[in-house]
Design an enzyme around this catalytic site. Structure first.
Site, PDB file in Angstrom:
ATOM      1  N   ILE A 112       0.857  -1.188   0.000  1.00 46.37           N
ATOM      2  CA  ILE A 112       0.000   0.000   0.000  1.00 46.37           C
ATOM      3  C   ILE A 112       0.889   1.233   0.000  1.00 46.37           C
ATOM      4  CG2 ILE A 112      -1.800   1.270   1.232  1.00 46.37           C
ATOM      5  CD1 ILE A 112      -2.638  -1.417   2.475  1.00 46.37           C
ATOM      6  N   ALA A 150       5.159  20.628   2.684  1.00 42.46           N
ATOM      7  CA  ALA A 150       5.475  21.879   3.360  1.00 42.46           C
ATOM      8  C   ALA A 150       4.927  21.786   4.777  1.00 42.46           C
ATOM      9  CB  ALA A 150       4.853  23.051   2.629  1.00 42.46           C
ATOM     10  N   LYS A 158      11.760  27.229   5.280  1.00 37.06           N
ATOM     11  CA  LYS A 158      10.523  27.886   4.842  1.00 37.06           C
ATOM     12  C   LYS A 158      10.194  29.019   5.810  1.00 37.06           C
ATOM     13  CE  LYS A 158       5.592  27.024   4.310  1.00 37.06           C
ATOM     14  NZ  LYS A 158       4.492  26.063   4.520  1.00 37.06           N
ATOM     15  N   PRO A 190       3.697  35.331   6.387  1.00 39.53           N
ATOM     16  CA  PRO A 190       4.996  34.994   6.976  1.00 39.53           C
ATOM     17  C   PRO A 190       4.870  34.201   8.269  1.00 39.53           C
ATOM     18  CG  PRO A 190       4.380  37.204   7.620  1.00 39.53           C
ATOM     19  CD  PRO A 190       3.227  36.674   6.798  1.00 39.53           C
ATOM     20  N   TYR A 239      -7.728  34.473  20.499  1.00 40.03           N
ATOM     21  CA  TYR A 239      -7.567  33.185  21.158  1.00 40.03           C
ATOM     22  C   TYR A 239      -6.085  32.910  21.248  1.00 40.03           C
ATOM     23  CZ  TYR A 239      -7.914  31.346  16.286  1.00 40.03           C
ATOM     24  OH  TYR A 239      -7.785  31.109  14.951  1.00 40.03           O
TER      25      TYR A 239
END
Lengths: 424, 503
Positions: free
Chosen positions: B43, B51, B79, B97, B433
């Site tokens: 499988i 990312a 990143k 960002p 929050y």
């Protein structure tokens, strides 16, 4: 940006107790272009916050925000930073409580679970949990603790001087009547005469408040969950610096600090606990005991009121806004007030059922030591942990992550607390 | 004996979710969890999630993995954010960002001051005030120094990596920490006659694996939580209509490597571009109601900026989550639990989050219902908040060039999102929050990036004199430029730091 034209040019704060003064000063700082006026009303005997010289650590942040020198505060109000509480309950051994803001972790494991594991493995020879937190406090030089205990009249005097120095106009009146128009305050009439108007009305008049009820806000009564207590203060302070002692007797509490002594006694005639259904309607907002009342045997009552002021300033709407900030204020205030109710139940009537939220918090803690509180609670997770460890039933389970720790980590963590052991 | 008996944990599925779960439980609960993972080499794994988000660094740290070794093995690049192209309107772009815009002044968020200056017509774009954005555009990168200044603490970073290489790496780690592995396909599920809980899995190799707690990492098939228990699925496709992706790797171009992922809006969805060390990942996420598979494959082939390394592969999914990710004694983690399209790179994060919660709420051999309820409440909240944030990317648009964009622009959104947008539009404020993935800075980035400019801002931002404010903004802008100019090129830094895998 059309809405940017609307600017708050005038603020009227009703009530010159510590909360009203603190609010007027904070608003003056936030809105240097606005006229801030304070309406002084005769003293309110039902107010706790004007008589109880105690605040949670939030007061330090508040003082930074309004530019009040912490040393001046300490000197003028004879403040003592409380960091160790002793609880004496009928027929039970005394329990100590120390506190941190955040829940301490060691190697990714909550400190109390390491302590609980050690207690199970080594029996009664362990230092108490307060000793663990005191050791952390010593290691980190943490201000933490429970916040200051101080002379409330001196504090009110100090804030009054500050308000005068900031050109806050104070008008003394015997009474005000509210004229409402279309869900907002049209104006206040002082002693049936002079007409007071502003862009924003802040109701800090304490328990007797009626500004928001005049606009139709309902009151939620908490008498079924929380005790009705009356407060009496005496100036005979005593005990070691930083220590306070709470004796639970006959449904009441005698609370001794180095600065004063307070007696919280059951009293069916006392004004009951509860809160407003909506705290901000139109151009009027209620803060402090005008918005919420719950008995506390610590500084959280004033702490929550100061949080009201900080929240009000963070969300200060423009006069011609659409009411979205008000809704967000109410959302956050409701969370804060529920937390206060739960905290009040735990602290003033340990063992009783208390509010539904407290039952959930208590069950989660008893099951496996989780502190299941709202992310926006003004009472910090570390404060909850310390109080639950002191007053709640201990957790039934030690967390598996604590069992997974190497023995040496548990031993060294406990050993750090051993020097801080103080006979009670 | 005081010490509780170890809980027998059976993990079904050896993809990213399965091995992340196995590695974390083995590392964090030695002696408390006895872990057995069953998977079949026949499988394939979906390997979505090339990312990631900065939180993954905490996962790597808690496992005690070496960051550079991890990057070499997964051919990772750094990143700093996601470049969104053509979302608000065709021709517009912005970077979301990992970090803040500017710094608070007198306790008031930077964007309020920026809005004030914008209203006065004297301010550069807000992206100029974000260190990670300016660095992304310059294709530069530097690690976060310990004890740095306010600019150093104004950003964070994640990785872009080859997800198919993560599972083997974590497998080696997990097996070294005592996880047993069985090869085989599950052909039967034994239930306890009394409780109805799952008692054991039977495989096509005649193995029976008994356990106390079963973790379903079988992907979209959801063999345990779905097929065996029939735990209901809450469908969110009315808000997130994309249900397929045509994925296609291509060669990496010569020259600088972008320290960011790119998401470009397309007529029936959007496409990703993720630069790794050895290749570039591409994929067109689309709504099958608006585009055929062939059209999608053609579109992605036409859009890539390199030589294709394979034929486009079509993946099918649907947005939503289980109403209970933990049902009876089965915890679903990964795609078996729910799916949100990779617009904000949340797939691996949702796995990580669920694993972290499972460690926090790790049960005894007899499962306590309150642990289960708490886990579900926490997982739901995480999903729901991300869902609203993703919907915003579609809904906050002026695009009217296709049926797809007309639909998402005009659709009714969840009440929880409507309330947030109303608060922003009228006041420039973000609903508060503290727990969750995307906090104030992220919401501000997408709102402003997609042209949702509030009609007002915090009136306290009016306090500083205009010239003084303009001067401090200019100084901030210059400080960011200078800082980024001193940073190394991203590709150079990868090699310098030892993150580069020599091919």
């Amino acid at each position: 940006m059309s809405g940017a034209a609307g600017v708050t040019r005038s603020v009227l704060v009703v009530g010159d107790g510590v909360v009203g003064l603190a609010a007027a000063i904070a608003l003056r700082r936030a809105l240097p272009g606005a006229a801030v006026r304070l309406v002084q009303l005769p003293g309110d005997e039902d107010s706790w916050l004007n008589r109880l010289g105690a605040a949670s650590p939030i007061i330090h942040r508040f003082h930074r925000q309004i530019g009040l020198d912490p040393r001046l505060f300490a000197r003028r109000t004879n403040a003592d930073p409380a960091y160790l509480r002793h609880y004496v309950r009928d027929g039970q051994p005394a329990v100590r409580e120390a506190s941190t803001a955040a829940i301490p972790f060691v190697e990714g494991v909550p400190l109390h679970h390491i302590w609980l594991r050690h207690r199970l493995e080594d029996g009664e020879g362990a230092p108490d949990f307060a000793a663990m937190l005191l050791a952390l406090r010593e290691a980190r030089g943490d201000e933490g603790g429970f916040g200051p205990r101080f002379d409330i009249a001196a504090y009110q005097g100090l804030l009054g001087e500050m308000a005068a120095a900031l050109d806050i106009d104070i008008a003394a009146v015997a009474d005000v009547t509210v004229t409402a128009d279309n869900g907002a305050v049209a104006g206040l009439s002082a002693d049936g005469g002079a007409w007071l108007r502003a862009d924003l009305y802040v109701d800090a008049a304490g328990p007797r408040s009626r500004l928001l009820t005049a606009l139709g806000a309902g009151w939620t009564d908490w008498s079924d969950w929380l005790p009705k207590l009356s407060l009496s203060m005496s100036p005979d302070g005593g005990g070691a610096q930083g220590d306070e002692r709470l004796a639970y007797e006959g449904g009441g509490i005698v609370w001794q600090t180095p600065v004063w002594r307070a007696a919280l006694a059951p009293d069916a005639t006392a004004r009951g606990p509860g809160c407003l259904g909506r705290c901000w309607l139109g151009n009027a907002v209620a803060i402090g005991e005008a918005a919420v009342r719950a008995p506390t045997a610590d500084g959280v009552g004033l702490g929550v009121a100061l949080e009201d002021i900080l929240r009000l300033i963070a969300l200060l709407p423009r006069p011609d806004g659409g009411g979205q900030e008000q809704r967000e204020y109410d959302r956050r205030a409701a969370i804060a007030y529920r937390a206060l109710a739960d905290w009040s139940g735990l602290s003033t009537a340990p063992g009783a059922d208390g509010p539904p939220g407290l039952a959930e918090i208590g069950a989660a803690f008893a099951a496996r030591g989780r502190v299941a509180i709202d992310e926006l609670s003004p009472i910090q997770p570390g404060e909850w942990l310390a109080r639950l460890m002191a007053l709640g039933p201990p957790p039934r389970r030690v967390d598996p992550t604590a069992w997974a720790l190497p023995d040496a980590v548990v031993r060294s963590t406990i050993a750090r607390a051993a020097p801080a052991r103080v006979p009670t | 004996m005081i010490r509780p008996e170890p809980v027998r944990v059976v993990i079904l599925g050896g993809g990213t979710a399965g091995w992340m779960t196995a590695a974390a439980l083995a590392k964090l609960l030695p002696g408390q969890a006895d872990i057995h993972l069953v998977e079949s080499e026949e499988i394939g794994i979906v390997g979505v999630g090339e990312a990631t988000l900065p939180h993954l660094r905490e996962f790597i740290r808690r496992l005690g993995l070496d960051e550079m070794d991890f990057m070499r093995k997964t051919r990772a690049t750094f990143k700093l954010g996601i470049d969104f192209v053509d979302f608000g309107a065709i021709g517009e772009r912005y970077i979301h960002p990992f970090g803040a815009y500017g710094t608070d002044i007198a306790g008031v968020g930077f964007h309020h001051y920026w809005l004030r200056m914008k209203a006065a017509g004297r301010v550069p774009p807000i992206c100029d005030f974000s260190l990670p954005i300016v660095a992304s555009r310059a294709r530069r990168f530097a690690p976060i120094p310990a004890g740095g200044d306010f600019l150093d603490s104004s950003y964070s970073y994640a990785y872009q990596f080859d997800a198919t290489r993560m599972a083997p790496m974590l497998r080696a780690f997990a097996e070294a920490h005592g996880v047993r592995r069985s090869e085989g396909k599950v052909v039967g599920v034994d239930r306890d006659g009394t409780s109805g809980d799952i008692a054991a899995l039977r495989t096509d190799r005649d193995e029976t694996i008994a356990g106390d707690l079963f973790v379903d990492c079988s992907g979209f098939r959801a063999l345990l939580i779905g097929e065996a228990l029939g735990s209901p699925w809450e469908d969110w496709s009315q808000w997130l209509p994309c249900d397929r992706a045509a994925a296609l790797p291509c060669t990496a171009p010569d020259g600088p490597i972008e320290p960011y992922t790119r998401a470009t809006a397309m007529p029936a969805g959007w496409r990703w571009r993720i630069p790794l060390q050895h290749r570039v990942g591409n994929g067109y996420v689309y709504s099958s109601a608006h585009l055929s598979d062939d059209e999608a494959c053609g579109a992605i082939l036409g859009a890539i900026e390199g030589e294709p390394l394979a034929d486009p592969r079509v993946l099918r999914f649907r947005a939503g989550r289980r109403t209970k990710s933990w049902d009876r004694n089965v915890v679903a983690i990964g795609l078996a639990s729910g799916f949100l399209e990779p617009l904000e790179s949340t797939s691996i994060h949702l796995v990580q989050q669920a694993v972290t919660r499972l460690v926090e709420l790790f049960p005894q051999r007899r499962i306590d219902a309150s642990d289960r309820d708490t886990f579900n409440a926490l997982v739901d909240r995480e999903y729901d908040r991300i869902r609203d944030f993703l919907i915003l990317h579609y809904h906050a648009t002026r695009r009217d060039d296709s049926d797809f964009w007309n639909h998402v622009r005009t659709m009714a959104v969840p009440e929880t999102l409507q309330r947030k947008m109303d608060l922003w539009r009228t006041s420039g404020r973000v609903e508060l929050y503290t727990q969750g993935l995307f906090l104030e800075a992220s919401w501000v980035a997408v709102y402003l990036g997609q042209g949702v400019v509030p009609i007002s801002y915090d009136q306290r931002a009016d306090t500083p004199a205009p010239d003084r404010l303009a001067k401090s903004l200019t100084e901030l802008d210059q400080a960011i430029r200078q800082r980024v100019a001193a940073w190394p090129d991203h590709g150079d830094y990868l090699r310098q730091a030892g993150a580069w895998e020599a091919a």
